[in-house]
Design an enzyme around this catalytic site. Structure first.
Site: not given
Length: 327
Positions: A109, A111, A138, A142, A181
């Protein structure tokens, strides 16, 4: 490698990305795509995952299963976001290697990059600065997943590759007004405000953050091409190359949904990362030029999906903890 003639497992086939991968594989003639719902296979249970791989013996794996959500969901359920994502990716990667999967693609991701790193974001900027606090659990999960793929490649020669998609939207999204989102959440809010004849909508933040958005079917095509053509250690950014402010995005969604009221911004709420645009030069060098769906056309398709899936939308609205693991 003939991907389309192999046994392909798509983990998270009912989620936004997984469903798009399944659609694209079907469109290009994939012969044997394996999917499981959450009731059929709990990806957080190592024994169940291991039994699945031992029995099904997939050749290729798209690991698109993850617990996902927007700023509100990440802030409200940080323990679930780090726990569930660590469990899912650890179980799938380990069992895929153990049972002889020829190649696995892990979805990261955007982010995971530092909150204030230079723009556009290059793959080399990973772990060069602090993360965005609102989604740190999160992001850490990841990062652990992509490092696990690289470690299994180094130690075991496992052909695991990592793709880093930008912000995504499209058919099959979760339209929960608080835990979704930004694109699907705004689609629902503008639609419902239009129906109730609301004269004003307040949006979190001040509207200035810049975001890159990619229509999910464009991503699915890029991921299948990467699976066919790429087998390297380095992560690969996958983006559209186009960015828009949250204020501009809100205005475009309002137009698509037919909302004519006033749009205001609540500066007391967090903005998130100020700007997030990926440098997708590595992807373009591997895949060549790709036609991308324009934001307006993609939003119209997504709004049509929202209108055509009332029953699913109502289920999602009551589910504050959505896991895109085939559930």
């Amino acid at each position: 490698m003939n991907l389309l003639h192999g046994r392909i497992y798509v983990a998270g086939h009912r989620g936004l990305v997984g469903s798009a991968i399944v659609r694209y594989l079907a469109s290009v003639g994939a012969h044997d795509v394996i999917v499981r719902t959450h009731d059929e296979l709990d990806l957080s249970c190592q024994a169940s995952v291991d039994n699945f791989f031992a029995f099904e013996r997939p050749d290729y794996v798209f690991l698109a299963a993850a617990k996902v959500g927007g700023i509100h969901a990440n802030s409200t359920y940080p323990a679930e976001f780090i726990r569930d994502n660590l469990a899912i990716q650890t179980n799938v990667v380990h069992s895929a290697w153990k049972h002889g999967v020829r190649k696995l693609l892990f979805l990261g991701s955007s982010c995971i990059y530092p909150r204030d790193c230079p723009q556009p974001i290059k793959e080399d900027y990973l772990l060069t600065g602090p993360l965005e606090p609102t989604n740190e659990p999160y992001a850490i999960a990841k990062i652990a997943g992509l490092r696990m793929c690289q470690a299994y490649r180094l130690e075991h020669g496992f052909n695991a590759i990592v793709a880093m998609p930008t912000n995504l939207y499209g058919p099959g999204d979760n339209y929960h007004p608080e835990n979704a989102h930004v694109v699907p959440a705004l689609i629902r809010r503008f639609h419902e405000s239009k129906l109730s004849d609301s004269q004003e909508i307040a949006i979190w933040g001040n509207g200035t953050p810049m975001r890159e958005f990619m229509y999910v079917d464009d991503l699915a095509k890029a991921l299948v091409l990467l699976m066919e053509r790429y087998s390297g250690m380095e992560i690969v950014n996958v983006g559209s190359g186009h960015e828009v402010s949250i204020a501009e995005l809100a205005s475009t969604i309002a137009t698509v949904a037919g909302y004519a009221g006033k749009i205001t911004f609540d500066s007391s709420k967090p903005n998130g990362t100020p700007r997030k645009l990926l440098d997708s030069g590595r992807m373009r060098s591997l895949l060549g030029p790709m036609d991308m769906t324009s934001l307006e056309n993609g939003l119209m398709k997504t709004y049509a999906d929202y209108l055509g899936n009332t029953a699913k939308r109502d289920v999602d609205a009551g589910n504050a903890n959505t896991v895109d693991d085939g559930a």
